[in-house]
Design an enzyme around this catalytic site. Structure first.
Site, mmCIF file in Angstrom:
data_model
loop_
_atom_site.group_PDB
_atom_site.id
_atom_site.type_symbol
_atom_site.label_atom_id
_atom_site.label_comp_id
_atom_site.label_asym_id
_atom_site.label_seq_id
_atom_site.Cartn_x
_atom_site.Cartn_y
_atom_site.Cartn_z
ATOM 1 N N CYS B 35 -69.090 6.788 6.897
ATOM 2 C CA CYS B 35 -69.916 6.765 8.101
ATOM 3 C C CYS B 35 -71.361 7.160 7.808
ATOM 4 O O CYS B 35 -72.203 7.135 8.689
ATOM 5 C CB CYS B 35 -69.337 7.695 9.154
ATOM 6 S SG CYS B 35 -67.728 7.159 9.728
ATOM 7 N N CYS B 105 -76.510 13.143 14.791
ATOM 8 C CA CYS B 105 -76.565 14.241 13.809
ATOM 9 C C CYS B 105 -76.310 15.584 14.503
ATOM 10 O O CYS B 105 -75.661 16.460 13.936
ATOM 11 C CB CYS B 105 -77.914 14.280 13.112
ATOM 12 S SG CYS B 105 -78.243 12.832 12.100
#
Lengths: 397, 276
Positions: B35, B105
């Protein structure tokens, strides 16, 4: 801070000679080349000379050169023209690793009901020629294959592929945006029907492109308007940029040998030194058949954007095929088509040199990059062979 | 080039607390190399339940490194209970914001924290596994629902920015849109603070929910529904049209009508079919 520009496949610096050549056409020589008066007419004459210079660079006749606004326009125009010329044919053949100017346009065509086949590549980025041969059908209106890949520099055997297409009466287009100016191209010795190139990849400004259309090839204009380009591309000529591209073409021809000797050696040295100094690194793409200025290197277990931004701190400019840099979330379609593992694909960096690249710049990158990779690996949960204690001590604040 | 704040740049170039805590009390690893982002978080807790030390290792872009660095700075000195309340928005705020496309994130940081806390508490994370919606990045419906709810997301693009879901082949975009509209209508109509409903309120809300959430779907299949009575938490309805003669009507009442009423009105409602 000095800029070390190793991103010439993205765009190039406009050559000083080119700037000089185009400047008068941005200032006093502003006439319209179509005008009857000699104030405009003198510009028309310069455009003819530019057309000749571009033709000379690729071994074409001047009347086979159409000036466009960019590589993307050239690609779109070529493919659309072929489809319009063959309304009964509904198949487009291309590759998995094309630039978005072709790839996205073909996806758009698919949504219009055309059948699109993408020829796969192997792990080295080489075209599957058997698959290609099998995919040429009576229904195929056009083949569009890039001459050289923008990310890896791998060169496709487009001349051979074009012959195979011609033998079946199929039109052949090549996106040669990355190849023109870097490797010799001679349209008088191949059977490619249409070819795209872009000024800003060869030290001319952005906003100027060319579509080569072989004599005798039916062409349907993409932009319909005035009589410019013999009615094949409407719109007032981008005079300064056309003059610039003419000059850049002359320079490219003159610099071709240097590009393939000195620049290629610099690239090889950069590549060899980085591979030797950085464990877990490898080159993506067929090293024996590449553009002389390009190398695409993957650094295992680190992420490309982080590498780029750390190099940026030293003024080093390059590109990455990592997900994070593209704005998309997946690594580049080129590396995925090649089957580059994720551990490698996210950490890929493309360096693309030019005739302006110096020995000192290459030395600088060879010095700066290995510690950057080491630093990022010391932070990576996947990099097990490094000594975490040492690495973090020097880094945590 | 991303428009990173100076704070993001600082935490990227000078990350705090890189490494691994020795003999950690809380440990978690989230994300994956496929990913393009992964984070390993370790922390140490003192006798007062306070996090004394937190460290990270990350594989990811500049904002992933900065978010992980920020996370460790935020939770150091917090009690575990305080840390459990840290959201992905807190991490982004600490950094002066992240580009929208990079919000995932901060979500990765929150996920790592949550997992490490449950590891510390000795309980494996009690989360329903959910169903994978995005095959490309392995994101479940529950993860998407949570991101939509916590960050008030409105579009597929938002969801991709926050969870990566939908960022690959894009074949799940329709499913994501459905989740968004489901969660948002739930958020908009959720009674914010009404622990008790009067019978009148309850009936009114049931009627509204039937009109808005239930009847349109039934009508698509040629069916209809009528509210007959509400007795305590028993909602008595009659099926009409195609539903009246449909073998699956009972299933529809339980799994669709009742579920909707529980969701939008009151969690203890039970739907019964009028026997007359």
């Amino acid at each position: 801070m000095k800029t070390v520009y190793l991103d010439n496949n993205a765009t190039t610096r406009v050559a000083p000679e080119v700037v000089e050549a185009m400047l008068p056409y941005l200032t006093e020589l502003y006439g319209n080349p179509s005008s009857m008066h000699s104030f405009g007419g003198q510009v028309g004459k310069k455009i003819r000379e530019s057309r000749e210079a571009v033709a000379a660079l690729i071994g074409a006749h001047p009347d086979e050169i159409l000036f466009t606004s960019c590589g993307t326009e050239s690609d779109n125009a070529a493919i659309r023209s072929a489809l319009t010329a063959h309304p009964g044919k509904r198949h487009v053949l291309t590759s998995r690793v094309e630039h978005p100017a072709v790839k996205a346009f073909c996806a758009h065509l698919a949504s219009e009901g055309y059948r699109v086949t993408e020829v796969p590549v192997d792990g080295e980025g080489r075209l599957d020629m058997d698959f290609y041969r099998r995919s040429l059908t009576v229904d195929t209106a056009i083949v569009s294959l890039m001459w050289a890949n923008n990310e890896t520099g791998v060169i496709f055997p487009v001349e051979k592929a074009a012959e195979m297409a011609r033998s079946k009466g199929i039109l052949f287009h090549s996106d040669a945006v990355q190849a023109v100016g870097k490797i010799p191209i001679d349209m008088s010795r191949n059977s490619i029907d249409m070819l795209s190139l872009s000024g800003h990849k060869l030290h001319a400004p952005k906003g100027i492109g060319v579509l080569y259309v072989r004599r005798g090839t039916k062409f349907h204009p993409f932009l319909i308007g005035g009589h410019q380009e013999k009615g094949r591309r409407g719109g007032t000529e981008n005079t300064p940029s056309i003059i610039a591209l003419g000059k850049a073409s002359e320079l490219s021809l003159a610099n071709m040998e240097e590009e393939n000797t000195r620049v290629a050696r610099l690239r090889d040295r950069l590549e060899q030194e980085l591979l030797a100094r950085i464990p877990g690194s490898r080159v993506n793409g067929d090293r024996s058949n590449r553009l002389p200025n390009t190398t695409n290197i993957s650094f295992e277990f680190v992420e490309g954007e982080s590498i780029l931004l750390m190099m940026n701190e030293f003024g080093i400019c390059a590109s990455s095929g990592s997900a994070c840099t593209s704005g998309s979330l997946q690594p580049s379609h080129v590396l995925r088509a090649m089957g580059v593992p994720f551990t490698m694909a996210h950490g890929s960096i493309r360096f693309s040199l030019s005739i302006y690249t110096t020995d000192e710049e290459i030395d600088f990158v060879i010095e700066k990059l290995p510690p950057i990779i080491e630093l990022l690996r010391s932070m990576s949960p996947y990099w097990k062979t490094a000594n975490p204690a040492c690495a973090t001590d020097s880094y945590s604040s | 080039m991303w428009d990173y704040t100076d704070k993001v740049k600082d935490h990227f170039l000078n990350p705090r607390n890189v490494g691994e805590v020795e003999n950690p009390d809380g440990v978690a690893e989230v994300g994956s190399i496929a990913c393009g982002g992964a984070l390993r978080l370790t922390f140490k807790v003192d006798e007062n339940n306070r996090i004394t030390e937190a460290k990270f290792k990350t594989f990811g872009c500049a904002s992933a490194i900065a978010a992980a660095s920020a996370l460790t700075e935020i939770i150091k000195g917090m009690t575990v209970e305080e840390a459990a309340k840290v959201t992905n928005q807190d991490i982004a705020n600490y950094l002066g914001g992240l580009p929208q496309e990079k919000m995932h994130c901060s979500v990765l940081g929150r996920e790592a924290l949550e997992k490490a806390i449950s590891h510390y508490k000795g309980a494996p994370l009690q989360m329903a596994p959910g169903n994978i919606v995005c095959e490309c990045f392995g994101v479940t419906d529950l993860e998407i629902e949570r991101a939509v709810e916590e960050n008030n997301l409105a579009t597929v693009e938002d969801v991709t920015n926050y969870t990566k879901a939908g960022g690959g082949c894009s074949s799940c975009h329709e499913a994501i849109e459905e989740i968004i509209s489901r969660v948002r209508s739930r958020m908009e109509s959720k009674p914010v603070s009404s622990p008790r409903l009067s019978n009148i309120q309850k009936i009114k809300m049931i009627e509204e929910t039937i009109d808005r959430e239930i009847r349109p779907s039934l009508k698509q299949d040629g069916g209809d529904i009528e509210l007959i009575d509400v007795v305590g938490n028993r909602v008595i309805v009659a099926t009409r049209g195609a539903c009246a003669s449909c073998q699956a009507a009972n299933m529809t009442l339980k799994h669709f009508v009742e579920a909707k009423l529980k969701e939008f009105v009151w969690p203890e409602l039970v739907v019964e079919e009028d026997s007359q």
